[in-house]
Design a protein around this motif. Sequence first.
Motif, PDB file in Angstrom:
ATOM      1  N   ASN A  65      43.774  32.924  54.005  1.00 15.09           N
ATOM      2  CA  ASN A  65      43.157  32.177  52.910  1.00 15.09           C
ATOM      3  C   ASN A  65      42.356  31.011  53.498  1.00 15.09           C
ATOM      4  O   ASN A  65      42.908  30.195  54.234  1.00 15.09           O
ATOM      5  CB  ASN A  65      44.314  31.684  52.009  1.00 15.09           C
ATOM      6  CG  ASN A  65      43.849  30.852  50.858  1.00 15.09           C
ATOM      7  OD1 ASN A  65      43.023  29.963  51.016  1.00 15.09           O
ATOM      8  ND2 ASN A  65      44.400  31.124  49.693  1.00 15.09           N
ATOM      9  N   ILE A  69      44.978  38.620  50.886  1.00 14.40           N
ATOM     10  CA  ILE A  69      43.948  37.896  50.130  1.00 14.40           C
ATOM     11  C   ILE A  69      43.253  38.820  49.127  1.00 14.40           C
ATOM     12  O   ILE A  69      42.711  38.352  48.134  1.00 14.40           O
ATOM     13  CB  ILE A  69      42.960  37.205  51.115  1.00 14.40           C
ATOM     14  CG1 ILE A  69      42.092  36.170  50.422  1.00 14.40           C
ATOM     15  CG2 ILE A  69      42.126  38.199  51.916  1.00 14.40           C
ATOM     16  CD1 ILE A  69      42.827  34.927  49.997  1.00 14.40           C
ATOM     17  N   ASP A  75      44.772  34.795  42.432  1.00 10.19           N
ATOM     18  CA  ASP A  75      45.666  35.505  43.350  1.00 10.19           C
ATOM     19  C   ASP A  75      45.816  36.990  43.022  1.00 10.19           C
ATOM     20  O   ASP A  75      46.774  37.622  43.455  1.00 10.19           O
ATOM     21  CB  ASP A  75      47.041  34.821  43.367  1.00 10.19           C
ATOM     22  CG  ASP A  75      47.665  34.776  41.983  1.00 10.19           C
ATOM     23  OD1 ASP A  75      47.071  35.345  41.032  1.00 10.19           O
ATOM     24  OD2 ASP A  75      48.737  34.165  41.844  1.00 10.19           O
TER      25      ASP A  75
END
Length: 400
Positions: free
Chosen positions: A307, A330, A91
Motif C-alpha cells: 500500500n 492491494i 479496501d
Amino acid sequence: MTRITSISLRRVLDSRGNPTVEADVLTESGGFGRGAAPSGASTGEYEAIELPANESIAKAREHAVPRLEGVYAGDQRAVDSALRAADGTDDFSAIGANSAVAISMAAAKAAADVLGAPLYQHLGGAFRGENFPVPLGNVVGGGEHAKEATHIQEFLAAPVGAPSVSEAVFANAAVHAAVADVLDERGVPAAKGDEGAWAPPISDADAFEVVDEAVDRVEDDVGFEIRFGLDMAAAELYDDDSEAYVYGDETKSTDEQVEYVAGLVDEYDLAYVEDPLDENDYEAFAELTDRVGDRTMICGDDLFVTNVERLQEGIDVGAANSILIKPNQIGTLSDTFDAVELAARNGYETVISHRSGETEDTTIAHLAVATDAGFIKTGTVGGERTAKLNELVRIADDAV
Ligand SMILES: O=C(O)[C@@H](CO)OP(=O)(O)O
Ligand SMILES: [Mg+2]
C-alpha cells in the motif's frame, strides 16, 4: 483489439483445498487471459479484504463485470479504475480483493495474448527479460503455516551468488532436500507446512542450526554463495495486551525483540529479515533498520501491505529498506506497480511474493521480471510453487 467482451468467474481450489476465485477475460479479437487469486493465512491487518469466493464472485458479477465490458484490457489503469469504481470502497470490501485481483491479472494476460507478447514484456516493456530475481525459498517453517513447528514462520534459502535463475531455483530445491537429510540425521520427523517447507517440531534455535548446516552443504556442492533469511511474521507473535512477542512459554519486550533479531543477523549473516516486528510498530522497525540495514534486508510485508500510503509512512521514518509485494494485498496490478515504483524511487528493494494459499497461476513470475525486482519469494517445492519457479526458468530460456 483489446476491448473486453466477456468475463467469467468461477470457484476453483487453492493449494490448501479452499475455494478461490478464477477469472477468464476475453477480448473482441479473441485474446484470452486467466488469473486466479491466492490467499494468505498470516494476513496483515491492513490488507484489502478477501470475501468468501462465492460471495465475491456474485458481487463482482453484479457490479464489476458490466462496467468492464467494453474497457480495453491493454489499458491496465482503465481496467483497474473500473474495478475500483465498481467496488467503491478503499479496501475492496464490496466485491472482494480476490475477484478484483483475479480479473486484473486475467485482463493483463488477455492483453498480452492479443499483442502476442509474453506477460512480463507487456507489463514491463521491451527491455525487460535480461535481469532475474533471486528466489527466496522457504525450506523450514511454522507459525500460522504449520502448528507445532517453529515460532518463526519461514526460514528462506537465498542463493545470492547463483550465476543464473535456473541454478538458483535448483539450489533452493537442494537446500530443501539437505534440510530433510539433516533432520533425518538428528532423528527429527518432519511433515510439510502450507508452502511445502519442512515443519519440524523443533525449537527456533535448533532450526537455525539445521538450516545453517543444510545451506553450508549445498554451498560447498554448488560453489556459489547461498545465505538464508527469515520471515518472522512478528505481527502473529505480538500480543497487544502484554505488549510482548510470545514464543511459546517465553516472551520478549520490543527492545528485546530488536536485540534478538540484530543478534541473529550477525550470528547467521542473514541476507533477509521480513516482518521482524509488529505491523503497527514503525518506530521499532526503524530502530532495527538503523542497526542492521547496512548489511541485511529489512522487509515490510504486513507492515506495508503493498500500500503506497503505508509505504510512504515507512519511507518517512526509515522503517525498512525493502518491501514485500503481493498483488492480492492491494487488489489490482496498477496499485501493485505504484507500490513497486514508489519503492524503487526511494531505494527500497522489492520482493515479489506468493501467498501461503496458492494456485498454478504464474503471474508473479512475470511481475518480478517486468518490474526488475531483486527478489521473488515463491517457495521451493510443490506444484503451486514450482509453477512460478519453472515459469522463471522458461522466461530466462525465452520459452514463454
Ligand atoms: O507472510 C507471508 O509472507 C506469506 C507468504 O509466505 O504468508 P501468507 O500468505 O500466509 O500471508
Ligand atoms: Mg510475510
